[in-house]
Design an enzyme around this catalytic site. Structure first.
Site, PDB file in Angstrom:
ATOM      1  N   CYS A 120      22.483 -22.301  12.243  1.00  0.00           N
ATOM      2  CA  CYS A 120      22.684 -21.905  10.984  1.00  0.00           C
ATOM      3  C   CYS A 120      21.791 -23.317   9.772  1.00  0.00           C
ATOM      4  CB  CYS A 120      24.258 -21.649  10.527  1.00  0.00           C
ATOM      5  SG  CYS A 120      24.207 -22.263   8.895  1.00  0.00           S
ATOM      6  N   CYS A 151      25.169 -24.665   7.470  1.00  0.00           N
ATOM      7  CA  CYS A 151      26.667 -25.759   8.019  1.00  0.00           C
ATOM      8  C   CYS A 151      25.515 -26.646   8.941  1.00  0.00           C
ATOM      9  CB  CYS A 151      27.514 -25.460   8.238  1.00  0.00           C
ATOM     10  SG  CYS A 151      27.369 -23.538   9.701  1.00  0.00           S
ATOM     11  N   CYS A 193       0.905  -1.335  -0.072  1.00  0.00           N
ATOM     12  CA  CYS A 193      -0.107   0.317   0.000  1.00  0.00           C
ATOM     13  C   CYS A 193       0.475   1.516   0.288  1.00  0.00           C
ATOM     14  CB  CYS A 193      -0.813  -0.041   1.520  1.00  0.00           C
ATOM     15  SG  CYS A 193      -0.193  -0.262   2.767  1.00  0.00           S
TER      16      CYS A 193
END
Lengths: 486, 372
Positions: A310, A313, A51
């Protein structure tokens, strides 16, 4: 992100580095031992609600985004039907203001009309900026649409009202496009002239090109974006920007200089010496980044351990070496090899990276089919433990090397992996979901180098529905820096 | 080279704006225009010199004069991407000329094949040569706006610094020793107009003295509330290289003994290396005598008022003795990049330039800026 993942699959250390203007960083990455590229949060993309872009802009960037991501593709982009549908949907999902939704839908319908006008004009070449369709478009976008928005009074209770554009043809008739400065913002007349002029140029091109995409180095498209964004700014009482500035914003230009690149390249090269220091490699390595502190030219820190959360990893990865003819390996053989190698207690699930299930204990249809039917070399398979004892792993599929000993060609060699214990499902599910989106975004980055993405609403949760994102794409920079394009 | 730009217009052409687009976006048109008008002298095409020349050519300065009288040797090939093996035996500047000019034809590039005179009598002591500088010597330097010297020893740098002071020309000096390097800056007096955050409560938003080398001389505020813009004029004053060796400023910027104790041993060691020349290590695999180097560094540490508790690290002594005057391209890229970035900052007058001595240690990726 892709290179980082490959580094994780292969276990090869990665020296990551990049620059943006006077800033830069060098990060040595030892896969699974130190933080990887994905462990560190990247700058969060700026995003604007739809918007703000479509109805209530308050900054130059809102108008530029509107001109580039909304108006331009509507007028000059391809397959209007699809785009049209997407627009409709995005708006209706997003806004709880019924009047606004109706207004925007009407606006979009009328834009489709304008596109037909342009296409009609394209078939009969014109050079007059006074052409009827130019005035129709100007009136529709900067006057009628604004008047319609003005009628939705709830939008303007806390905001300044826009002023529909008023102009006469004579206002800019004695100006010349060639005399406009790139460095200084144009006034209303100059923007009107440039809007008309670039509109005619683009329209004429449509007679030989099926569609036109915005490209910061395509002067016609840039002129149109600049003029359209500025006229909208004018209507909403927002600061007018120069062509030079708008090129940077719309083209997502990342300033780059030889000095910063030389400094970071130097640190990258010299830091790679540590990678050959065996046991001491990680202890001796330092991450380097720019400093805002007057006592240091750069900051450096020791390498951290991988981030627990993570997405990249925290999953164990490796390379599976398979017979060069994948037709010779059935899914059943592959499953058996996995069970033997990693000592799963009972059974496993095998699925592709795009979440297609190939096998689990009650889906055995594929067992006798060759792997080649589902995947090829370079693809990734996700292996999960049905008993939830061991954690998920990802295997990158590769062919055997040519110099393999005779008799071994038909074997499946799986990598030595130490697979951690299974982690709570809820966490993993969530990570998988995020990972998927991220991959998706990655692909879009590659297609869309200028880094501005309109996310598909289906893939987003409700809050972020239909946002327009500007990605500060570190990855893209780095690639460019490395390949020397700057 | 003497003549100024033939077109003394203050604006850049449209072509130039297009060519330098990416960097103009970074430092602005005004800084690019100032660069286009600056005449820079670079002394010695060492490995750092190579980086400096490359960066300045790409940045688009007005003219660059490169002075080097040495012959290209095989050892130079590692640190000089402007030359190749077939050119060994030629004058360095002849060998490199075409490739340097090719970087940017808009820069007026020229070379001087004989060493410039440094004036004064060469003395054997390390004390400053206070003799009056021969006007003939000054003539060689007076048509430059900035001088950059690499690979000079203390005496040469001291003499050059007296010349640049006499002519009021900013001076940058740099040198590399294996994995270590330094950068010295003497801008004499420099002013920059820095833009501050509107909600900044920093001392830089008020007129007044910041420390013994910098002060805010003017603060301009325009606009109100969210639109408020603060531009402060920051005046930096600098010391000559002779003053650096006797500086007592460390304790001003490192206020506690604990902080002083942590000052890198590379600082006094690299200052000690000013006593030597590349010829002192030529042909010696062992490098310099670490015992002598260490004792020199300890004297300098005392001169710089480092506390008794500050101890020199034997490992670093050994490394610097071994690596003294070795050129290593990545180290040159870093220090040469930092040097040129600072030249651009100094010319642009929008960022605060370095004041006044940088030490680079790429073993630790440490790069402190000392005010000496």
């Amino acid at each position: 992100m892709y290179v980082n993942k490959i580094a994780l699959f292969t276990g090869v250390p990665l020296m990551e580095s990049g620059t943006t203007g006077l800033k830069g960083q060098v990060q040595p990455i030892f896969p699974y031992k130190t933080e990887c590229f994905a462990c560190l949060p990247k700058a969060t993309p700026k995003s604007f609600p739809v918007c703000t872009i479509r109805s209530t802009p308050s900054k130059p960037i809102h108008c530029i985004t509107w001109a580039k991501n909304f108006l331009f593709p509507q007028l000059f982009g391809e397959n209007d039907e699809e785009q049209h549908a997407a627009n409709q949907q995005g708006v209706s999902d997003d806004s709880d203001n019924k009047d606004e939704v109706e207004a925007l839908q009407k606006e979009a319908n009328e834009l489709l009309e304008l596109k037909r006008l342009i296409q009609a004009a394209a078939s009969k070449e014109t050079n007059s900026t006074d052409a009827e369709f130019v005035h129709k478009i100007l009136a529709k976008i900067f006057k009628e649409d604004i008047e319609r928005l003005l009628r939705i009074e709830t939008l303007w209770t806390t905001r300044a009202k826009p002023t529909p554009l008023q102009y006469t043809k004579d206002e800019y008739s004695n100006l010349k496009v060639s005399e406009l400065s790139d460095q200084k913002p144009w006034d209303k007349q100059a923007n009107l002239l440039q809007f008309s002029d670039s509109l005619i140029r683009l329209t004429n091109r449509l007679s030989s090109e099926p569609s036109i995409e915005f490209d910061k180095d395509d002067e016609d498209t840039l002129d149109f974006i600049v003029a359209a964004a500025n006229l909208r700014s004018y209507v909403f009482g927002i600061e007018i920007k120069s062509k030079f500035d708008i090129k940077q914003i719309a083209g997502n230009i990342i300033p780059a200089v030889a000095t910063t690149n030389a400094i970071m390249a130097g640190f990258s090269a010299v830091s790679s010496i540590h990678m050959f220091e065996g046991d001491q490699a990680i202890a001796n390595s330092r991450m380097v980044y720019d400093s805002a502190n007057g006592l240091k030219f750069v900051n450096s820190t020791k390498l951290d351990s991988p981030a627990h959360s993570c997405k990249a990893c925290s999953i164990v990865r490796g390379i599976a070496k398979l017979p060069t003819n994948l037709k010779q390996v059935t899914l059943a053989q592959f499953r058996q090899a996995l069970l033997e190698k990693y000592g799963y207690s009972d059974d496993i699930e095998i699925s592709t990276s795009d979440s297609r299930l190939l096998y689990d204990y009650d889906f055995e249809d594929n067992l006798e089919k060759p792997l080649s039917q589902f995947v090829g070399f370079g693809d990734v398979l996700l292996i999960s433990d049905s008993d939830e004892v061991l954690d998920h792993i990802e295997l990158y599929l590769d062919g055997h090397d040519n110099d393999l000993a005779k008799g071994d060609e038909a074997k499946i060699s799986l990598p030595e992996l130490s697979i951690p214990a299974f982690r709570k499902k809820a966490v993993v599910e969530e990570e998988k979901e995020e990972g998927k989106q991220e991959d998706n975004a990655d692909e879009q980055h590659r297609d869309n180098e200028d880094g501005v993405i309109v996310l598909d609403d289906e893939e987003e949760d409700e809050e972020e529905d239909d946002a327009i994102e500007i990605i500060d794409d570190d990855e893209v920079d780095i690639d460019k820096t490395k390949s020397g394009k700057y | 080279m003497a003549e100024t730009n033939n077109k003394d217009t203050s604006t850049l052409t449209a072509d130039e704006i297009k060519l330098y687009d990416r960097q103009i976006r970074l430092w602005g048109l005004e800084a690019q225009t100032r660069m286009r008008h600056s005449r820079i002298l670079v002394l010695n095409l060492t490995s750092i010199g190579v980086e400096v020349v490359k960066n300045l050519m790409l940045a688009g300065i007005g003219s660059l004069t490169l002075c080097d009288s040495s012959i290209l040797t095989e050892e130079d090939l590692n640190g000089n991407f402007f030359v190749d093996a077939s050119q060994v035996g030629q004058l360095k500047v002849d060998a490199a000329f075409d490739r340097i000019q090719d970087l940017n034809n808009r820069v007026k590039f020229s070379v001087l094949k004989e060493s410039l005179p440094l004036g004064g009598k060469l003395s054997t002591s390390n004390t400053a040569v206070q003799a009056n500088i021969d006007p003939e010597t000054l003539k060689h330097y007076q048509n430059y706006d900035l001088v950059i010297a690499t690979g000079l020893n203390r005496q040469q740098l001291s003499q050059l610094n007296q010349i640049t002071r006499n002519l009021q020309i900013p001076l940058y000096a740099s040198g590399g020793h294996g994995l270590y390097a330094y950068l010295f800056v003497d801008l004499i007096n420099h002013e920059s107009k820095i833009q501050l955050d509107s909600n900044s409560n920093s001392t830089k938003s008020k007129v007044g003295i910041l420390n013994s080398v910098s002060e805010i001389t003017n603060v301009e505020k325009t606009g109100k509330d969210e639109e408020l813009k603060i531009v402060s004029t920051l005046k930096n004053s600098y010391r000559t290289i002779d003053e650096v060796f006797k500086s007592n400023k460390l304790s001003e910027f490192y206020k506690s003994e604990k902080k002083l104790r942590k000052i890198t041993p590379v600082l006094p060691l690299i200052l000690s290396l000013f006593d030597y020349s590349a010829s002192d290590v030529a042909g010696k695999d062992q490098g310099l005598d670490p015992v002598v180097l260490k004792s020199k560094a300890e004297v300098i540490a005392k001169d710089l008022k480092l506390p008794e508790s500050w101890k020199i690290d034997e490992n670093v002594v050994g490394e610097l003795a071994r690596q003294a005057f070795c050129e290593f391209q990545p180290v040159s890229a870093i220090i040469g990049g930092a040097l040129c970035q600072d030249v651009i900052n100094a010319l642009g007058q929008r960022e605060i330039p370095i004041n006044n001595f940088v030490v680079l240690d790429t073993v630790k990726n440490d790069m402190p800026i000392f005010t000496l």
